[in-house]
Write an enzyme that holds these catalytic residues in place. Structure first.
Site, PDB file in Angstrom:
ATOM      1  N   CYS A 160       0.838  -1.204   0.000  1.00 13.91           N
ATOM      2  CA  CYS A 160       0.000   0.000   0.000  1.00 13.91           C
ATOM      3  C   CYS A 160       0.871   1.251   0.000  1.00 13.91           C
ATOM      4  CB  CYS A 160      -0.912  -0.038   1.222  1.00 13.91           C
ATOM      5  SG  CYS A 160      -2.138   1.281   1.286  1.00 13.91           S
ATOM      6  N   CYS A 161       1.879   1.285   0.897  1.00 17.34           N
ATOM      7  CA  CYS A 161       2.794   2.440   0.923  1.00 17.34           C
ATOM      8  C   CYS A 161       3.550   2.571  -0.398  1.00 17.34           C
ATOM      9  CB  CYS A 161       3.801   2.297   2.061  1.00 17.34           C
ATOM     10  SG  CYS A 161       3.186   2.737   3.692  1.00 17.34           S
ATOM     11  N   CYS A 171      -3.274   3.865   9.761  1.00 11.81           N
ATOM     12  CA  CYS A 171      -1.981   3.361  10.232  1.00 11.81           C
ATOM     13  C   CYS A 171      -1.334   4.281  11.271  1.00 11.81           C
ATOM     14  CB  CYS A 171      -1.035   3.196   9.045  1.00 11.81           C
ATOM     15  SG  CYS A 171      -1.692   2.141   7.749  1.00 11.81           S
ATOM     16  N   CYS A 197       7.751   4.029   5.761  1.00  8.52           N
ATOM     17  CA  CYS A 197       6.870   3.814   4.615  1.00  8.52           C
ATOM     18  C   CYS A 197       7.635   3.365   3.380  1.00  8.52           C
ATOM     19  CB  CYS A 197       6.097   5.082   4.297  1.00  8.52           C
ATOM     20  SG  CYS A 197       7.152   6.498   3.970  1.00  8.52           S
TER      21      CYS A 197
END
Ligand code: SF4
Length: 218
Positions: free
Chosen positions: A101-102, A186, A209
């Site tokens: 996702c990051c 998060c 990240c």
């Protein structure tokens, strides 16, 4: 240059502007970022302030960005956003694959932008006291693209004092214990005794990240 830990960050920024006039600043508008913006303004920075909008930021973060943009009209605020079709990509991937996702929402948009702009250096706001993983941070980080960290030796009390003295528009969540603020799925408030970034990806074995790995930075 003969810099020491107590060297004023504005000295570092002024040096950077002289030697790397095409540098860019990246920011997530945390306390460090807000302080760096003011110091950079005082040192004469007139360049870009690049922010990556993951689509999951707290409204307070976006409002902070807008307030800063108003405060520093001499700078050019750039907001990057990943182009992800939710139906094909997965709407809540942060639950099952936070690294992916990051990578897609943060790292990829910034990488693409930096590849296009090719700045000689990046100005950023990290400091040693944010996390053990940043304990050895210096003013300069050589690499394929130089990273310049004027706040490397400032701690949280110094940052807070500077922000208050200059009436800076700090993200209001900060004063509720969100000492490092990322995406809302998060990020949680920091508990007593925890380090500044303990509220990021808490309990997931993830601390960064990915923007600081290799050549990228935010
Ligand atoms: S911080 Fe969380 S929601 Fe934001 S890009 Fe990374 S995994 Fe996704």
């Amino acid at each position: 240059m003969n810099w020491k830990a107590e060297t004023d960050p504005r000295v570092v920024i002024a040096w950077a502007l002289e030697h790397y006039p095409g540098l860019l600043m990246t920011s997530a508008f945390n306390l460090n970022g807000v302080v760096l913006l003011e110091l950079a303004a005082q040192a004469g920075y007139r360049g870009e302030v690049v922010f990556v909008d993951t689509g999951y930021h707290f409204p307070e973060t976006l409002q902070t960005r807008d307030r800063l943009q108003e405060r520093y009209p001499q700078m050019h605020f750039v907001t990057l956003k990943a182009n992800l079709p939710e139906e094909a990509w997965g709407k809540e991937r942060y639950r099952t694959d936070p690294d992916g996702c990051c990578a897609a929402r943060k790292v990829a948009p910034l990488r693409a932008y930096l590849a296009q702009k090719n700045p000689p250096a990046l100005l950023n706001a990290r400091s040693r006291d944010q996390a053990k993983t940043r304990a050895h941070l210096g003013f300069l980080e050589p690499g394929e693209r130089l990273r310049i960290n004027p706040l490397a030796f400032w701690d949280r009390p110094a940052l807070e004092a500077f922000a208050k003295a200059h009436n800076l528009p700090v993200n209001p969540l900060y004063w509720s214990g969100f000492f490092s603020i990322g995406c809302w799925p998060c990020t949680r408030a920091v508990r007593p005794g925890e380090e500044v970034r303990a509220g990021r990806w808490a309990g997931r074995g993830k601390t960064e990240c990915g923007l600081w790995e290799g050549d990228q930075a935010l």
